[in-house]
Design a protein around this motif. Structure first.
Motif, PDB file in Angstrom:
ATOM      1  N   GLU A   8       5.803  -4.841  -0.341  1.00 26.66           N
ATOM      2  CA  GLU A   8       6.815  -4.074   0.369  1.00 26.66           C
ATOM      3  C   GLU A   8       6.743  -2.601  -0.039  1.00 26.66           C
ATOM      4  O   GLU A   8       6.574  -2.283  -1.206  1.00 26.66           O
ATOM      5  CB  GLU A   8       8.202  -4.614   0.047  1.00 26.66           C
ATOM      6  CG  GLU A   8       8.411  -6.011   0.531  1.00 26.66           C
ATOM      7  CD  GLU A   8       9.785  -6.505   0.107  1.00 26.66           C
ATOM      8  OE1 GLU A   8      10.632  -5.660  -0.259  1.00 26.66           O
ATOM      9  OE2 GLU A   8       9.988  -7.714   0.134  1.00 26.66           O
ATOM     10  N   LYS A   9       6.870  -1.764   0.951  1.00 30.74           N
ATOM     11  CA  LYS A   9       6.883  -0.327   0.659  1.00 30.74           C
ATOM     12  C   LYS A   9       8.281   0.101   0.250  1.00 30.74           C
ATOM     13  O   LYS A   9       9.263  -0.354   0.819  1.00 30.74           O
ATOM     14  CB  LYS A   9       6.487   0.460   1.898  1.00 30.74           C
ATOM     15  CG  LYS A   9       5.018   0.536   2.122  1.00 30.74           C
ATOM     16  CD  LYS A   9       4.769   1.547   3.201  1.00 30.74           C
ATOM     17  CE  LYS A   9       3.289   1.794   3.315  1.00 30.74           C
ATOM     18  NZ  LYS A   9       2.992   2.786   4.332  1.00 30.74           N
ATOM     19  N   ARG A  10       8.335   0.954  -0.743  1.00 26.79           N
ATOM     20  CA  ARG A  10       9.621   1.504  -1.160  1.00 26.79           C
ATOM     21  C   ARG A  10      10.042   2.564  -0.168  1.00 26.79           C
ATOM     22  O   ARG A  10       9.265   3.454   0.163  1.00 26.79           O
ATOM     23  CB  ARG A  10       9.509   2.157  -2.527  1.00 26.79           C
ATOM     24  CG  ARG A  10       9.700   1.201  -3.639  1.00 26.79           C
ATOM     25  CD  ARG A  10       9.604   1.939  -4.921  1.00 26.79           C
ATOM     26  NE  ARG A  10      10.919   2.032  -5.541  1.00 26.79           N
ATOM     27  CZ  ARG A  10      11.137   2.593  -6.694  1.00 26.79           C
ATOM     28  NH1 ARG A  10      10.166   3.159  -7.338  1.00 26.79           N
ATOM     29  NH2 ARG A  10      12.323   2.614  -7.211  1.00 26.79           N
ATOM     30  N   GLN A  11      11.235   2.459   0.278  1.00 24.71           N
ATOM     31  CA  GLN A  11      11.727   3.464   1.214  1.00 24.71           C
ATOM     32  C   GLN A  11      12.291   4.644   0.439  1.00 24.71           C
ATOM     33  O   GLN A  11      13.001   4.467  -0.539  1.00 24.71           O
ATOM     34  CB  GLN A  11      12.807   2.874   2.096  1.00 24.71           C
ATOM     35  CG  GLN A  11      12.258   1.963   3.146  1.00 24.71           C
ATOM     36  CD  GLN A  11      13.343   1.600   4.136  1.00 24.71           C
ATOM     37  OE1 GLN A  11      14.504   1.842   3.908  1.00 24.71           O
ATOM     38  NE2 GLN A  11      12.932   1.024   5.241  1.00 24.71           N
ATOM     39  N   ARG A  12      11.923   5.793   0.892  1.00 23.72           N
ATOM     40  CA  ARG A  12      12.427   7.005   0.263  1.00 23.72           C
ATOM     41  C   ARG A  12      13.802   7.321   0.788  1.00 23.72           C
ATOM     42  O   ARG A  12      14.052   7.226   1.977  1.00 23.72           O
ATOM     43  CB  ARG A  12      11.528   8.172   0.629  1.00 23.72           C
ATOM     44  CG  ARG A  12      10.755   8.641  -0.494  1.00 23.72           C
ATOM     45  CD  ARG A  12      10.037   9.875  -0.113  1.00 23.72           C
ATOM     46  NE  ARG A  12       9.511  10.354  -1.343  1.00 23.72           N
ATOM     47  CZ  ARG A  12       8.862  11.446  -1.492  1.00 23.72           C
ATOM     48  NH1 ARG A  12       8.621  12.191  -0.461  1.00 23.72           N
ATOM     49  NH2 ARG A  12       8.431  11.807  -2.649  1.00 23.72           N
TER      50      ARG A  12
END
Length: 110
Positions: free
Chosen positions: A3-7
């Motif tokens: 999962e990509k970390r959301q900024r």
């Protein structure tokens, strides 16, 4: 798993962005009245409270400082005590902190 970390981005409205310079300009516009009327009000406050200090000096808008110097001939030292005041258009408040500096007087060798 990948999962990509959301900024997290902060969003400011145009009203918020325009309010900051207006507040800074209003604060800086308080400088000339502090230099003229604030010095007189702090001097009157000192007289009313029996504080024997030198005429107040301008530090920043709404902030003034005063100092008094005492000389101790016994141990050849001079103590300079600086106190700070907040002035807000007639209201004067002595700030709870001050600064003391002690200097040793050098003998005069002619």
């Amino acid at each position: 798993m990948n999962e990509k970390r959301q900024r997290r981005s902060f969003r400011l409205s145009l009203r918020s962005l325009l309010m900051a310079p207006v507040l800074v300009a209003a604060y800086l516009a308080c400088g000339p009245p502090t230099k003229s009327r604030g010095i007189m009000d702090v001097t009157q406050y000192q007289r009313a409270n029996n504080l024997h200090q030198i005429t107040p000096n301008y530090v920043a808008p709404l902030v003034l400082k005063c100092w008094v110097s005492t000389r101790n001939a016994a141990n050849r030292t001079t103590t300079k005590k600086t106190t700070y005041y907040v002035w807000f258009f007639g209201y004067v408040k002595l700030l709870p902190f001050d600064r003391e500096q002690t200097e040793v007087d050098l003998p005069d060798n002619a």
